[in-house]
Design a protein around this motif. Sequence first.
Motif, mmCIF file in Angstrom:
data_model
loop_
_atom_site.group_PDB
_atom_site.id
_atom_site.type_symbol
_atom_site.label_atom_id
_atom_site.label_comp_id
_atom_site.label_asym_id
_atom_site.label_seq_id
_atom_site.Cartn_x
_atom_site.Cartn_y
_atom_site.Cartn_z
ATOM 1 N N LEU A 202 -4.078 62.025 -91.296
ATOM 2 C CA LEU A 202 -4.288 61.510 -89.944
ATOM 3 C C LEU A 202 -4.644 60.025 -90.025
ATOM 4 O O LEU A 202 -5.347 59.609 -90.954
ATOM 5 N N PRO A 203 -4.234 59.201 -89.057
ATOM 6 C CA PRO A 203 -4.485 57.757 -89.127
ATOM 7 C C PRO A 203 -5.853 57.364 -88.580
ATOM 8 O O PRO A 203 -5.974 56.532 -87.690
ATOM 9 N N ARG A 204 -6.888 57.974 -89.124
ATOM 10 C CA ARG A 204 -8.239 57.609 -88.705
ATOM 11 C C ARG A 204 -9.190 57.708 -89.887
ATOM 12 O O ARG A 204 -9.132 58.641 -90.678
ATOM 13 N N GLN A 205 -10.046 56.715 -90.002
ATOM 14 C CA GLN A 205 -11.013 56.675 -91.087
ATOM 15 C C GLN A 205 -12.247 55.924 -90.634
ATOM 16 O O GLN A 205 -12.249 55.196 -89.635
ATOM 17 N N LEU A 206 -13.341 56.099 -91.422
ATOM 18 C CA LEU A 206 -14.583 55.366 -91.201
ATOM 19 C C LEU A 206 -15.081 54.832 -92.531
ATOM 20 O O LEU A 206 -15.104 55.556 -93.527
ATOM 21 N N THR A 207 -15.460 53.555 -92.538
ATOM 22 C CA THR A 207 -16.012 52.908 -93.725
ATOM 23 C C THR A 207 -17.429 52.465 -93.435
ATOM 24 O O THR A 207 -17.697 51.843 -92.410
ATOM 25 N N LYS A 208 -18.342 52.787 -94.337
ATOM 26 C CA LYS A 208 -19.725 52.347 -94.216
ATOM 27 C C LYS A 208 -19.877 50.937 -94.799
ATOM 28 O O LYS A 208 -19.142 50.538 -95.699
ATOM 29 N N LYS A 209 -20.833 50.181 -94.281
ATOM 30 C CA LYS A 209 -21.242 48.936 -94.930
ATOM 31 C C LYS A 209 -21.912 49.325 -96.230
ATOM 32 O O LYS A 209 -22.935 50.027 -96.239
ATOM 33 N N TYR A 210 -21.335 48.887 -97.354
ATOM 34 C CA TYR A 210 -21.831 49.371 -98.633
ATOM 35 C C TYR A 210 -21.663 48.310 -99.711
ATOM 36 O O TYR A 210 -20.608 48.217 -100.353
ATOM 37 N N LEU A 211 -22.676 47.472 -99.865
ATOM 38 C CA LEU A 211 -22.762 46.525 -100.984
ATOM 39 C C LEU A 211 -21.582 45.561 -101.063
ATOM 40 O O LEU A 211 -21.292 45.013 -102.112
ATOM 41 N N GLY A 212 -20.883 45.357 -99.950
ATOM 42 C CA GLY A 212 -19.735 44.454 -99.962
ATOM 43 C C GLY A 212 -18.457 45.069 -100.499
ATOM 44 O O GLY A 212 -17.502 44.352 -100.802
ATOM 45 N N PHE A 213 -18.408 46.403 -100.587
ATOM 46 C CA PHE A 213 -17.222 47.094 -101.095
ATOM 47 C C PHE A 213 -16.400 47.716 -99.964
ATOM 48 O O PHE A 213 -15.650 48.677 -100.194
ATOM 49 N N GLU A 214 -16.512 47.169 -98.765
ATOM 50 C CA GLU A 214 -15.832 47.796 -97.631
ATOM 51 C C GLU A 214 -14.308 47.831 -97.812
ATOM 52 O O GLU A 214 -13.654 48.818 -97.451
ATOM 53 N N GLY A 215 -13.715 46.773 -98.367
ATOM 54 C CA GLY A 215 -12.269 46.761 -98.575
ATOM 55 C C GLY A 215 -11.817 47.831 -99.546
ATOM 56 O O GLY A 215 -10.779 48.486 -99.345
ATOM 57 N N GLU A 216 -12.593 48.035 -100.613
ATOM 58 C CA GLU A 216 -12.266 49.072 -101.581
ATOM 59 C C GLU A 216 -12.357 50.462 -100.942
ATOM 60 O O GLU A 216 -11.502 51.333 -101.173
ATOM 61 N N ILE A 217 -13.422 50.672 -100.137
ATOM 62 C CA ILE A 217 -13.581 51.966 -99.471
ATOM 63 C C ILE A 217 -12.428 52.198 -98.497
ATOM 64 O O ILE A 217 -11.840 53.281 -98.453
ATOM 65 N N MET A 218 -12.088 51.185 -97.702
ATOM 66 C CA MET A 218 -10.974 51.307 -96.759
ATOM 67 C C MET A 218 -9.680 51.685 -97.469
ATOM 68 O O MET A 218 -8.908 52.514 -96.981
ATOM 69 N N GLN A 219 -9.426 51.077 -98.634
ATOM 70 C CA GLN A 219 -8.186 51.368 -99.357
ATOM 71 C C GLN A 219 -8.175 52.817 -99.832
ATOM 72 O O GLN A 219 -7.156 53.513 -99.725
ATOM 73 N N HIS A 220 -9.312 53.282 -100.335
ATOM 74 C CA HIS A 220 -9.420 54.679 -100.755
ATOM 75 C C HIS A 220 -9.180 55.613 -99.567
ATOM 76 O O HIS A 220 -8.413 56.579 -99.676
ATOM 77 N N GLU A 221 -9.833 55.308 -98.439
ATOM 78 C CA GLU A 221 -9.666 56.170 -97.256
ATOM 79 C C GLU A 221 -8.236 56.100 -96.714
ATOM 80 O O GLU A 221 -7.712 57.100 -96.202
#
Length: 273
Positions: A202-221
């Motif tokens: 599904l085209p929906r995700q949520l990324t937490k503010k986390y130590l400046g790794f938001e781009g990495e989390i977004m890519q994983h999600e």
Amino acid sequence: MKTLLPLLAIPALAFAPLNPDTSGPYTDSHGKVWNRLPQVTDFATVADFDAAIGHEVFTTRNGHQFQFDRAMTPAEQTQALADQLIARAAQPYGGSGGAIRSVVTVNHPVDEEFRGLYGSTAALKTAVLGEVAVCDAALNANWGIDFVSQSGKAWDSNDSADISSLLDEAFSEHGYNGKDMMIALSNDPTPSGAIGVGYIGLPRQLTKKYLGFEGEIMQHEAGHNYTLQHCCDNSCIMYPSLIAANLGSFHNYNEGCSGQNHSGVMNAQKNRY
């Protein structure tokens, strides 16, 4: 780096948040029902948690599937911070992406805790756009998937919600807003300690503010959004815990834990949205 379109203005909320009660129960792939998401502290060690939960697929009571993306240990954080600059600098910003190009427009609900970290709307926009660029660099270069942020919405999040409930709340209040995908951003604490969630397929995700790794989390999600599941290859971005050095790495062979060739799946799914 590709040119980024500016986010639209992020207006103040004009209505009370819906705060739908969508947390639990969750059903895992073995049929076990969890009234709340598991926590690392429920297990004797982080390794025990990873062995039991790292590759598990949970289904919400609304039928959406996701996997648990846990916070890093202190030792993992230290290594990730050392690796981040090198990994980000090595990202292939731009590229052919093959013959077919998919521009995916994005709506960003941003909660009050995340917005409060920035002194102005301009600073917030710059931060979000920068992390989206990190997120889709490899997607753009390898498969022609280009995330283009086109709108942002102020969102008043439920501070006691778990990670899946936060995603559902953001979607219930703001959804896609006429765009192809929703990437919500939050700085709320989450009871389970998860740092992000993306519903599988599904085209929906949520990324937490986390130590400046938001781009990495977004890519994983985003991998989850394009149907990828967690792998046991610790050099892949879809590893169950964040490894910053894996940014942009999607394995190109059939591996055991996910049963997927991630590069091949992404090639097949690149026009999904």
